[in-house]
Enzyme design. Structure first.
Site, PDB file in Angstrom:
ATOM      1  N   GLU A  95      60.243 -25.025  91.240  1.00  0.00           N
ATOM      2  CA  GLU A  95      61.580 -25.559  90.987  1.00  0.00           C
ATOM      3  C   GLU A  95      61.400 -26.995  90.481  1.00  0.00           C
ATOM      4  OE1 GLU A  95      64.543 -23.352  94.175  1.00  0.00           O
ATOM      5  OE2 GLU A  95      63.202 -24.887  94.945  1.00  0.00           O
ATOM      6  N   ASN A 105      65.347 -22.348  98.896  1.00  0.00           N
ATOM      7  CA  ASN A 105      65.530 -22.633 100.323  1.00  0.00           C
ATOM      8  C   ASN A 105      66.987 -22.521 100.751  1.00  0.00           C
ATOM      9  OD1 ASN A 105      62.870 -22.921 100.900  1.00  0.00           O
ATOM     10  ND2 ASN A 105      62.834 -25.138 100.665  1.00  0.00           N
ATOM     11  N   SER A 163      61.087 -29.967 100.146  1.00  0.00           N
ATOM     12  CA  SER A 163      61.734 -28.656 100.209  1.00  0.00           C
ATOM     13  C   SER A 163      63.238 -28.785 100.132  1.00  0.00           C
ATOM     14  CB  SER A 163      61.413 -27.977 101.536  1.00  0.00           C
ATOM     15  OG  SER A 163      60.042 -27.888 101.719  1.00  0.00           O
ATOM     16  N   HIS A 209      58.799 -28.541  93.078  1.00  0.00           N
ATOM     17  CA  HIS A 209      58.759 -27.826  94.349  1.00  0.00           C
ATOM     18  C   HIS A 209      57.982 -26.522  94.226  1.00  0.00           C
ATOM     19  CE1 HIS A 209      60.924 -25.646  97.813  1.00  0.00           C
ATOM     20  NE2 HIS A 209      59.900 -26.333  98.264  1.00  0.00           N
TER      21      HIS A 209
HETATM   22  N1  CAA Z   1      46.030 -19.308  99.807  1.00  0.00           N
HETATM   23  C1  CAA Z   1      45.545 -18.801  98.668  1.00  0.00           C
HETATM   24  N2  CAA Z   1      45.630 -17.506  98.338  1.00  0.00           N
HETATM   25  C2  CAA Z   1      46.217 -16.697  99.228  1.00  0.00           C
HETATM   26  C3  CAA Z   1      46.733 -17.145 100.448  1.00  0.00           C
HETATM   27  C4  CAA Z   1      46.624 -18.524 100.718  1.00  0.00           C
HETATM   28  N3  CAA Z   1      47.115 -19.051 101.847  1.00  0.00           N
HETATM   29  N4  CAA Z   1      47.281 -16.100 101.110  1.00  0.00           N
HETATM   30  C5  CAA Z   1      47.106 -15.020 100.339  1.00  0.00           C
HETATM   31  N5  CAA Z   1      46.470 -15.388  99.208  1.00  0.00           N
HETATM   32  C6  CAA Z   1      46.147 -14.529  98.083  1.00  0.00           C
HETATM   33  C7  CAA Z   1      45.071 -13.555  98.434  1.00  0.00           C
HETATM   34  O1  CAA Z   1      43.799 -14.106  98.193  1.00  0.00           O
HETATM   35  C8  CAA Z   1      45.373 -12.422  97.507  1.00  0.00           C
HETATM   36  O2  CAA Z   1      44.909 -12.717  96.202  1.00  0.00           O
HETATM   37  P1  CAA Z   1      44.278 -11.576  95.287  1.00  0.00           P
HETATM   38  O3  CAA Z   1      45.378 -10.579  95.070  1.00  0.00           O
HETATM   39  O4  CAA Z   1      43.903 -12.318  94.045  1.00  0.00           O
HETATM   40  O5  CAA Z   1      43.151 -11.037  96.066  1.00  0.00           O
HETATM   41  C9  CAA Z   1      46.904 -12.416  97.401  1.00  0.00           C
HETATM   42  O6  CAA Z   1      47.310 -13.712  97.781  1.00  0.00           O
HETATM   43  C10 CAA Z   1      47.510 -11.400  98.293  1.00  0.00           C
HETATM   44  O7  CAA Z   1      47.060 -11.674  99.603  1.00  0.00           O
HETATM   45  P2  CAA Z   1      46.749 -10.599 100.717  1.00  0.00           P
HETATM   46  O8  CAA Z   1      46.387  -9.284 100.074  1.00  0.00           O
HETATM   47  O9  CAA Z   1      45.813 -11.172 101.712  1.00  0.00           O
HETATM   48  O10 CAA Z   1      48.084 -10.508 101.503  1.00  0.00           O
HETATM   49  P3  CAA Z   1      49.471  -9.956 101.057  1.00  0.00           P
HETATM   50  O11 CAA Z   1      49.416  -8.928 100.000  1.00  0.00           O
HETATM   51  O12 CAA Z   1      50.089  -9.654 102.347  1.00  0.00           O
HETATM   52  O13 CAA Z   1      50.189 -11.231 100.406  1.00  0.00           O
HETATM   53  C11 CAA Z   1      51.470 -13.168 100.502  1.00  0.00           C
HETATM   54  C12 CAA Z   1      50.314 -12.416 101.091  1.00  0.00           C
HETATM   55  C13 CAA Z   1      51.148 -13.551  99.057  1.00  0.00           C
HETATM   56  C14 CAA Z   1      51.650 -14.420 101.337  1.00  0.00           C
HETATM   57  C15 CAA Z   1      52.748 -12.234 100.512  1.00  0.00           C
HETATM   58  O14 CAA Z   1      52.928 -11.731 101.794  1.00  0.00           O
HETATM   59  C16 CAA Z   1      54.009 -12.939 100.087  1.00  0.00           C
HETATM   60  O15 CAA Z   1      54.299 -13.047  98.908  1.00  0.00           O
HETATM   61  N6  CAA Z   1      54.805 -13.414 101.083  1.00  0.00           N
HETATM   62  C17 CAA Z   1      56.032 -14.155 100.835  1.00  0.00           C
HETATM   63  C18 CAA Z   1      55.721 -15.621 100.814  1.00  0.00           C
HETATM   64  C19 CAA Z   1      56.939 -16.467 100.553  1.00  0.00           C
HETATM   65  O16 CAA Z   1      58.075 -16.058 100.645  1.00  0.00           O
HETATM   66  N7  CAA Z   1      56.691 -17.748 100.218  1.00  0.00           N
HETATM   67  C20 CAA Z   1      57.745 -18.697 100.010  1.00  0.00           C
HETATM   68  C21 CAA Z   1      58.086 -19.377 101.288  1.00  0.00           C
HETATM   69  S1  CAA Z   1      59.350 -20.575 101.070  1.00  0.00           S
HETATM   70  C22 CAA Z   1      58.542 -21.957 100.643  1.00  0.00           C
HETATM   71  O17 CAA Z   1      57.370 -22.032 100.597  1.00  0.00           O
HETATM   72  C23 CAA Z   1      59.421 -23.078 100.270  1.00  0.00           C
HETATM   73  C24 CAA Z   1      59.624 -24.107 101.267  1.00  0.00           C
HETATM   74  O18 CAA Z   1      59.837 -25.218 100.848  1.00  0.00           O
HETATM   75  C25 CAA Z   1      59.733 -23.837 102.702  1.00  0.00           C
END
Ligand code: CAA
Length: 494
Positions: free
Chosen positions: A152, A190, A119, A140
């Protein structure tokens, strides 16, 4: 190079998600874990994630079997000898990564590309540990890897340019968009996201607003998919803590020093979703014990008051008779004076006959009203304000009367950081916008957000934040300042 056999080392949340992404794109995957127990956990992640897709009707049972059939799980790294690409997703500890890459360098064929999903750690340091630094990159992914559409691709000063291109093309085959960047702590996402998350924990610690209120403000007001605390729980507080530490080491910006609250939670083993509890989890359901206010009359002052007056009148509240003037308004009669403002309201409160009645109101989008209570606001006025805006169909976000309240205090420094990042020559405006949209699921990237809010408004908001908190990096980026001075409403895209 055709990538057909891919190794993934480390099958925690990220590694298992990455393995699933490759397998869904019809590549053969060799998943490696340290021991049988960790391997079983990795298998569990894969089975649950694909099982959920079947339950939701996104995959048939046969498709799921095919996906899982493409993944071979092993505890032996030597099984990676024929892989075309190996992606590492082990914990964020440089020594572990360096030692793994040395090992992989000895095991894999010379043309294998070795990628780290780090990350924030130095890809260059990992590359230098191998005899093939030109074939080492950062790849990434974002959590949850099967969902987030960004990769990335991090090239170092010694990476062969063709390798970055090939990995970017592979990301396209996986259904992702690649943004190619250089090796700086935190890369694009990040570097912009984590300081904002860290700042949210600082605001909570300072008592500016509570966890749920901050999350609601950013989700419902700004339209982010998750509030900062829910997102920290998703990312993992240990990961967030490590990334902050690396950012701080590189920048020495005290905003990047991990918040003491994060350290405490991590030390206590409260890591977020992966451990079942972090900022959220295992808490008893909260009884709705808030006392309703008795106040039915109100006054609204400040720019744009008419619309709120209309909403409240439509909801059956009475505006107090002597309502108009700011100074000496009939606060006593009204019980609560809502002062629309995007700056602290204490200076207006002290001009009232009864300063205890004033609550600052900052509307964010069309769903959220930040309610700023001053040191003089009475509990009754604060309750009344919350009741009023709730009945008017808005979500109240109680907060202290501080510059930027909650939303601008969190949003504007992030936008400023994006401007500085671009101005430093690290990434283009389009790449930064795409990275934040696709990596974090934002509706708009920071430059798009800046342009829709208005450059001058953000610049002025930053000046106010800087004046209050004296935080050097809250001072408007020179590029932003100059564009406002030049009367520009957009960033030049070259
Ligand atoms: N694994 C696989 N699929 C998942 C999942 C998981 N853990 N969580 C959710 N999904 C899928 C669901 O199955 C659903 O798919 P479909 O549309 O095909 O049915 C879709 O994602 C949407 O899920 P939900 O309807 O259950 O939930 P939601 O609409 O609230 O979305 C979310 C969940 C996709 C996590 C959304 O809230 C989101 O985009 N959040 C932001 C996440 C983010 O910012 N990520 C980056 C973090 S930084 C990082 O990762 C970098 C690092 O190095 C720290």
């Amino acid at each position: 190079m055709a990538f057909e056999r891919v190794g993934v080392v480390g099958l925690g949340t990220m590694g298992a998600g990455i393995a699933e992404v490759f397998a869904r794109a019809r590549l053969r995957v060799i998943g490696v874990e340290a021991d049988a127990e960790a391997l079983a956990r990795g298998r569990g992640h894969l089975e649950r994630s694909t099982g959920r897709a079947v339950d939701k009707g996104k995959l048939t049972a046969d498709e799921r079997d095919e996906i899982l059939g493409r993944v071979t799980l092993t505890t032996s790294r030597t099984d990676l000898r024929d892989a075309d690409l190996v992606v590492e997703a082990i914990p964020e500890i440089l020594d572990y990564k360096v030692s793994l890459f040395k090992d992989l360098d000895g095991i894999c064929k010379p043309e294998t590309v070795l990628a780290t999903n780090t990350s924030s750690l130095s890809v260059t340091a990992v590359a230098a540990a191998t005899g093939r630094p030109g074939r080492v990159v950062g790849m990434h992914f974002f959590n949850p890897a099967p969902v987030m559409r960004l990769v990335e691709v991090v090239g170092t000063v010694v990476t062969e340019p063709g390798v970055v291109r090939e990995i970017a093309e592979l990301a396209g085959r996986l259904g992702k968009t690649a943004v190619a960047v250089g090796d700086r702590a935190g890369f694009v996402v990040n570097r912009l996201l984590l300081p904002y998350l860290n700042h949210a924990t600082a605001l909570m610690e300072q008592g500016v607003a509570g966890r749920d209120d901050i999350d609601a403000a950013m989700r419902l007001g700004v339209g982010l998919p998750m509030g900062p605390f829910a997102l920290l729980d998703l990312i993992g507080l240990d990961t967030a803590y490590e990334v902050m530490g690396v950012l701080f080491d590189e920048t020495r910006d005290r905003r990047h020093a991990p918040s003491p609250l994060l350290r405490e939670l991590v030390t206590a083993g409260l890591l977020g979703r992966k451990s079942g509890r972090g900022f959220y989890g295992e808490e008893p359901a909260r009884a709705e014990d808030r006392q309703r206010s008795e106040v039915v009359a109100f006054d609204v002052t400040g720019p744009g008051a008419d619309e709120l007056v209309e909403r409240l009148s439509a909801a059956g509240f009475k505006r107090s008779a002597d309502a108009d003037a700011d100074a000496d308004a009939g606060a006593g009669a009204a019980g609560v004076v809502l002062r629309l403002a995007d700056r602290p309201v204490i200076e207006h409160a002290v001009r009232l006959r009864d300063p205890a009645t004033m609550v600052g109101v900052h509307l964010v989008g069309d769903r959220v009203a930040e309610l700023a209570t001053t040191v003089l606001t009475s509990d009754e006025a604060a309750r009344a304000a919350a009741d009023l805006v709730t009945v008017a169909g808005l979500v109240p976000v109680p907060c202290k009367d501080r510059a930027g309240f909650v939303v601008d205090a969190l949003l504007f420094p992030y936008l400023n950081d994006a401007v500085r990042m671009h101005d430093a020559g690290y990434a283009s405006i389009d790449d930064i916008d795409a990275a934040m949209r696709l990596g974090c699921g934002y509706l708009a990237g920071p430059f798009e957000t800046l342009e829709s809010l208005g450059l001058a408004r953000v610049r002025d908001g930053l000046r106010a934040l800087y004046a209050e908190y004296r935080e050097p990096s809250f001072a408007p980026a020179p590029l932003l300042d100059q564009l406002v001075t030049a009367g520009a409403s957009e960033f030049p895209r070259r």
